[in-house]
Write a protein that holds these residues in place. Structure first.
Motif, mmCIF file in Angstrom:
data_model
loop_
_atom_site.group_PDB
_atom_site.id
_atom_site.type_symbol
_atom_site.label_atom_id
_atom_site.label_comp_id
_atom_site.label_asym_id
_atom_site.label_seq_id
_atom_site.Cartn_x
_atom_site.Cartn_y
_atom_site.Cartn_z
ATOM 1 N N LYS A 183 5.642 -14.602 32.860
ATOM 2 C CA LYS A 183 6.331 -16.023 31.774
ATOM 3 C C LYS A 183 6.157 -15.155 31.126
ATOM 4 O O LYS A 183 6.925 -15.477 29.552
ATOM 5 N N SER A 184 5.060 -13.976 30.276
ATOM 6 C CA SER A 184 5.363 -13.834 29.336
ATOM 7 C C SER A 184 5.666 -12.121 28.773
ATOM 8 O O SER A 184 5.982 -12.045 27.686
ATOM 9 N N LYS A 185 6.265 -11.957 30.102
ATOM 10 C CA LYS A 185 6.937 -10.615 30.102
ATOM 11 C C LYS A 185 6.647 -9.646 29.186
ATOM 12 O O LYS A 185 6.747 -8.721 28.973
ATOM 13 N N VAL A 186 5.220 -9.422 29.946
ATOM 14 C CA VAL A 186 4.872 -8.083 29.243
ATOM 15 C C VAL A 186 4.475 -7.176 30.955
ATOM 16 O O VAL A 186 5.099 -6.290 31.071
ATOM 17 N N LEU A 187 5.082 -7.925 31.998
ATOM 18 C CA LEU A 187 5.829 -7.213 32.993
ATOM 19 C C LEU A 187 7.169 -8.275 33.157
ATOM 20 O O LEU A 187 6.615 -9.212 34.256
ATOM 21 N N SER A 188 8.193 -7.568 34.671
ATOM 22 C CA SER A 188 9.045 -8.495 35.038
ATOM 23 C C SER A 188 8.045 -8.789 36.802
ATOM 24 O O SER A 188 7.427 -8.323 37.545
ATOM 25 N N SER A 189 9.407 -9.775 37.161
ATOM 26 C CA SER A 189 8.954 -9.764 39.064
ATOM 27 C C SER A 189 9.475 -8.853 39.618
ATOM 28 O O SER A 189 8.210 -8.750 40.639
ATOM 29 N N LYS A 190 9.790 -8.334 38.714
ATOM 30 C CA LYS A 190 9.901 -6.506 40.392
ATOM 31 C C LYS A 190 9.164 -5.865 40.061
ATOM 32 O O LYS A 190 8.508 -5.310 40.938
ATOM 33 N N GLU A 191 8.364 -5.525 38.940
ATOM 34 C CA GLU A 191 7.232 -4.681 38.885
ATOM 35 C C GLU A 191 5.667 -5.005 39.141
ATOM 36 O O GLU A 191 5.103 -4.628 39.792
ATOM 37 N N VAL A 192 5.919 -6.621 39.789
ATOM 38 C CA VAL A 192 4.759 -7.691 40.141
ATOM 39 C C VAL A 192 4.599 -7.108 41.495
ATOM 40 O O VAL A 192 3.667 -6.789 42.232
ATOM 41 N N SER A 193 5.990 -7.518 42.113
ATOM 42 C CA SER A 193 6.316 -7.216 43.384
ATOM 43 C C SER A 193 5.849 -5.341 43.926
ATOM 44 O O SER A 193 5.498 -5.653 45.079
ATOM 45 N N ILE A 194 6.127 -4.847 43.051
ATOM 46 C CA ILE A 194 5.349 -3.838 43.268
ATOM 47 C C ILE A 194 3.930 -3.792 43.309
ATOM 48 O O ILE A 194 3.177 -2.243 44.260
ATOM 49 N N GLU A 233 2.448 -5.951 43.710
ATOM 50 C CA GLU A 233 1.383 -6.468 44.801
ATOM 51 C C GLU A 233 1.724 -5.994 46.412
ATOM 52 O O GLU A 233 0.648 -5.535 47.396
ATOM 53 N N GLU A 234 2.680 -5.242 46.609
ATOM 54 C CA GLU A 234 3.000 -4.374 47.904
ATOM 55 C C GLU A 234 1.532 -2.915 47.230
ATOM 56 O O GLU A 234 1.403 -2.002 49.093
ATOM 57 N N LEU A 235 1.034 -2.382 46.411
ATOM 58 C CA LEU A 235 0.943 -1.418 46.128
ATOM 59 C C LEU A 235 -0.589 -2.260 46.403
ATOM 60 O O LEU A 235 -1.381 -1.424 47.132
#
Length: 278
Positions: A225-236, A238-240
């Protein structure tokens, strides 16, 4: 008063009898170690604070003045200061700021203390704007952002937007630094001797903290929401988490190493690190 405390405070008074002596220098070397130790400040008590109050007008060196004021402000919980006195030492501290006799960490902590003591955010920002170059100003205020400035009356100003961006970049770069410690073999190998500063000395600290498992549940939505990370980056991330914490994959496995490529997607890593998502 405890006799031991009395003797310690007598020692402090002895050390500061005369300026420009080895004893005087010893006191300020000790003060740097003491001022952010609340249990010691409480132990030394009101007599110690009163000694600092008496000592301050006798100090000519701006670095020493700043150190004493920073210590006084750390004593807000153990001593009651008048509003006039706080305003007086705030003005004196701003002169130290103007002379560049403070560092960012000490200044940020001290200014947060002044806010707690009743000096307004608006007054602090005004004084800092008068005494600091813009880049330095943003650096200082970004360290204070989450504590007191996020809901400031100045929050909609152009300056506050830049401070907010700097604060989010602090968060972003810290998260990606930890990511790199896990997924990049060279960073993992050389972080301990590199001049580049990471939040951990080595990948082991990150790995043993089960990172990013601790980051995602509580922070995921906020980071997006604060645009620190994109949803794609967060998903990566999560995969890690899935690979290393659930499947117990080795850090050198192809699956983990591929996450680096997925995250940066062939772009300049530094540009990615220091650019907030749109």
């Amino acid at each position: 008063m405890d006799e031991k405390v009395k003797y310690i405070n007598e020692l402090f008074k002895y050390l500061t009898q005369n300026n420009d002596t080895k004893e005087y220098q010893t006191f300020f070397a000790l003060l740097e170690k003491v001022k952010y130790n609340p249990s010691l400040l409480e132990y030394y008590g009101e007599e110690f604070v009163e000694h600092l109050i008496d000592l301050l007008p006798r100090i000519e060196d701006k670095y020493d003045q700043a150190s004493v004021i920073e210590t006084i402000i750390e004593c807000l919980d153990i001593y009651t200061f008048s509003e006039n006195y706080l305003k007086e030492i705030f003005d004196k501290y701003m002169l130290c700021v103007a002379e560049k006799a403070v560092n960012v960490k000490g200044m940020s902590a001290c200014l947060i203390g002044f806010i707690q003591a009743g000096i307004s955010e608006k007054e602090i920002i005004k004084k800092l704007e008068e005494n600091l170059e813009k880049e330095h100003l943003i650096n200082v205020l970004s360290k204070m952002y989450i504590n007191f400035l996020a809901n400031s009356v100045e929050a909609k100003s152009y300056l506050m937007k830049e401070i907010q961006e700097a604060y989010y970049l602090i968060q972003r770069s810290g998260i990606i630094a930890q990511f790199l410690l896990l997924v990049h073999p060279h960073v993992r190998k050389y972080a301990g001797i590199s001049q580049i500063t990471f939040l951990y000395d080595s990948y082991r600290g990150v790995y043993e903290d089960c990172w990013p498992r601790g980051l995602l549940p509580n922070m995921k939505d906020t980071l997006i929401k604060s645009k620190v990370l994109s949803s794609k980056e967060v998903s990566i991330l999560e995969e890690l988490d899935r690979l290393i914490n659930k499947q117990e994959k080795e850090l050198d496995s192809m699956e983990v190493r591929k996450l680096y490529e997925d995250f940066f997607a062939g772009k300049d890593p530094l540009e990615v690190i220091f650019t907030l998502p749109v």
